[in-house]
Design an enzyme around this catalytic site. Structure first.
Site, PDB file in Angstrom:
ATOM      1  N   LYS A  39       0.828  -1.204   0.000  1.00  0.00           N
ATOM      2  CA  LYS A  39       0.000   0.000   0.000  1.00  0.00           C
ATOM      3  C   LYS A  39       0.862   1.255   0.000  1.00  0.00           C
ATOM      4  O   LYS A  39       2.053   1.198   0.277  1.00  0.00           O
ATOM      5  CB  LYS A  39      -0.957  -0.009   1.201  1.00  0.00           C
ATOM      6  CG  LYS A  39      -1.894  -1.219   1.200  1.00  0.00           C
ATOM      7  CD  LYS A  39      -2.901  -1.192   0.051  1.00  0.00           C
ATOM      8  CE  LYS A  39      -3.455  -2.544  -0.358  1.00  0.00           C
ATOM      9  NZ  LYS A  39      -4.387  -3.142   0.576  1.00  0.00           N
TER      10      LYS A  39
HETATM   11  C1  LIG Z   1      -5.416  -4.240   0.903  1.00  0.00           C
HETATM   12  C2  LIG Z   1      -6.855  -3.965   1.052  1.00  0.00           C
HETATM   13  C3  LIG Z   1      -7.599  -4.339   2.180  1.00  0.00           C
HETATM   14  C4  LIG Z   1      -7.105  -5.292   3.247  1.00  0.00           C
HETATM   15  O1  LIG Z   1      -5.948  -5.025   3.817  1.00  0.00           O
HETATM   16  P1  LIG Z   1      -4.930  -6.133   4.365  1.00  0.00           P
HETATM   17  O2  LIG Z   1      -4.000  -5.316   5.168  1.00  0.00           O
HETATM   18  O3  LIG Z   1      -4.299  -6.754   3.173  1.00  0.00           O
HETATM   19  O4  LIG Z   1      -5.719  -7.100   5.169  1.00  0.00           O
HETATM   20  C5  LIG Z   1      -8.911  -3.901   2.291  1.00  0.00           C
HETATM   21  N1  LIG Z   1      -9.492  -3.189   1.320  1.00  0.00           N
HETATM   22  C6  LIG Z   1      -8.840  -2.844   0.197  1.00  0.00           C
HETATM   23  C7  LIG Z   1      -9.550  -2.014  -0.813  1.00  0.00           C
HETATM   24  C8  LIG Z   1      -7.513  -3.248   0.014  1.00  0.00           C
HETATM   25  O5  LIG Z   1      -6.888  -2.940  -1.117  1.00  0.00           O
END
Ligand SMILES: *Cc1c(COP(=O)(O)O)cnc(C)c1O
Length: 442
Positions: free
Chosen positions: A198
């Site tokens: 992210k």
């Molecule tokens: C990455 C993501 C999540 C979940 O996050 P994790 O840390 O991988 O559990 C939730 N919503 C969206 C839109 C994402 O891209």
């Protein structure tokens, strides 16, 4: 430009080595030191570093409560519990998103109704929400998809009219602004992933933000049994001490340590990325076949860190050339890109046939009144179902180096100018385009 396409043996448009142009996350000596400090002190499982991170994250957003989680999935799960989703309740969520915007609702006894997306913002289409509201609807889920802030004014207005809660999924958009306000501060509660892919990247982790004491305390009681002493509301305190969800959701302190440094680095990184991506899309202004996925300059909306930077594709302007063929030609020129985005969730068996809990019915409808079937077959969400042919993942520049970026823009222009040569060998789009996760994008 008269060069032959690299796909047909010509010279590549991108000649310079990318170096760290796309490298993510950026690991500094300060991060290494912060993580080693926690490791050496043996405090991996405490909450002291985590609580410092929470205070800093809340302050950045000007919010009362931040609660760190071990994943974004957990933070959003806790947000759903926080607003009170229970047995037989429905949330409305865009079909094109990562599954963790909604799938956790099953474990609360709830279910999901999908809405279509807007073809230009790629966020939930505000015109496709209201007719999906039933007496069982509790929540609207707003996802700021690949950085683009969802239309929060309209979403909040619909929620107000119907007495619904709004959860923001900020996993793609940390630091983005909606009419001047930070995303994640507008709904009743927000959840964000800070896993390594992210734009705010800290290992595996997630963050819940709210100004609502009850939502915060419900999230505490759900997955943070060790913080029972923070619970002040009588009805919750009476049952505190063990996690109501049966989940242990606290953040690993190696993540918290990294996250504290990343939070300090992020505004600068965000500015650099924003400069680079805007510069790239400005270079492509007016080019046929391609549009930037970004808000208008005067909208007061910004893209934060441009997670999984996405481009809009317009095949009708390139003789119907498939986005798959277009990306093949770009890849040959040295551009990291590929067709599609997240697949439409409403078509997956998990939302149609799978009986997760052995209730003798698909979980999607198992807790609804007899005879109510909210499943959405193929054809019901046309924009979401067709979107794989109209988007691609674009180079996600982490540094604003104009001359390097120019080479990538040249590659796009070269491919568009030569599109007719690509038509004869065009295999067409994959019938099953898109991905369940976007992590291969770098
Ligand atoms: C990455 C993501 C999540 C979940 O996050 P994790 O840390 O991988 O559990 C939730 N919503 C969206 C839109 C994402 O891209």
């Amino acid at each position: 430009m008269t060069d032959q396409l690299a796909l047909f043996g010509g010279p590549k448009a991108v000649q310079s080595a990318p170096g760290d142009l796309f490298k993510w996350p950026i690991i500094t000596p300060e991060i290494e030191e912060a993580v080693l400090t926690v490791l050496r002190s043996g405090a991996m499982s405490g909450v002291d570093v985590t609580m410092q991170f929470e205070a800093e994250y809340a302050a950045w957003h000007g919010m009362s409560y931040a609660l760190a989680h071990n994943t974004g999935t957990a933070a959003l799960h806790a947000a759903m519990f926080g607003v009170g989703i229970g047995h037989g309740d429905e949330i409305i969520c865009p079909s094109v998103t990562y599954w963790a915007s909604c799938a956790q609702v099953y474990s609360l006894g709830g279910t999901v109704v999908f809405a279509d997306i807007d073809p230009d913002t790629l966020c939930i289409d505000p015109d496709d929400i209201e007719h999906r509201i039933t007496p069982r609807t509790k929540v609207l889920m707003a996802v700021h998809y690949t950085g683009y802030p969802a239309d929060m004014d309209r979403i909040m207005a619909i929620a107000d009219r119907h007495g619904l809660a709004v959860i923001e999924d900020v996993s793609h958009a940390h630091g983005g602004r909606y009419k001047g306000r930070l995303v994640g501060t507008i709904g009743h509660v927000s959840g964000a992933s800070i896993m390594s892919g992210k734009s705010l990247a800290a290992g595996e982790g997630g963050m819940l933000l709210t100004n609502d004491r009850r939502i915060y305390e419900r999230a505490l009681v759900f997955g943070h049994y060790e913080r029972a002493n923070k619970i002040t509301l009588d009805d919750l305190a009476a049952g505190a001490g063990l996690p109501w969800g049966g989940y242990k959701y606290r953040m690993h302190q190696l993540t918290s340590a990294m996250a504290r440094v990343q939070l300090r680095n992020y505004p600068g990184q965000m500015e650099e990325i924003d400069g680079a991506m805007n510069c790239f899309w400005d270079m492509l202004a007016g080019m046929p076949g391609v549009r930037a996925h970004r808000p208008p300059a005067d909208s007061g909306l910004t893209m934060g860190g441009w997670y999984a930077a996405t481009g809009l594709y317009r095949p009708e302007e390139l003789g119907g050339l498939s986005v798959r063929r277009f990306c093949q030609a770009l890849a040959a020129e040295g551009v990291p890109c590929g067709p599609g985005c997240n697949k439409a969730l409403h078509l997956h068996p998990l939302f149609n046939t799978v009986d997760v809990y052995g209730q003798g019915k698909p979980t999607r409808i198992a807790n609804l009144p007899e005879g109510v079937d909210i499943r959405q077959p193929a054809g019901s969400l046309p924009v979401a179902e067709g979107i794989q042919e109209r988007v691609f993942f674009a180079p996600w520049f982490k540094h604003c180096r104009t001359s390097a970026i120019e080479e990538y823009a040249d590659a796009f222009r070269k491919v568009a100018e030569h599109y007719e040569e690509l038509l004869p060998g065009d295999p067409g789009n994959a019938t099953d385009g898109g991905e369940w996760g976007l992590s291969r994008r770098r």
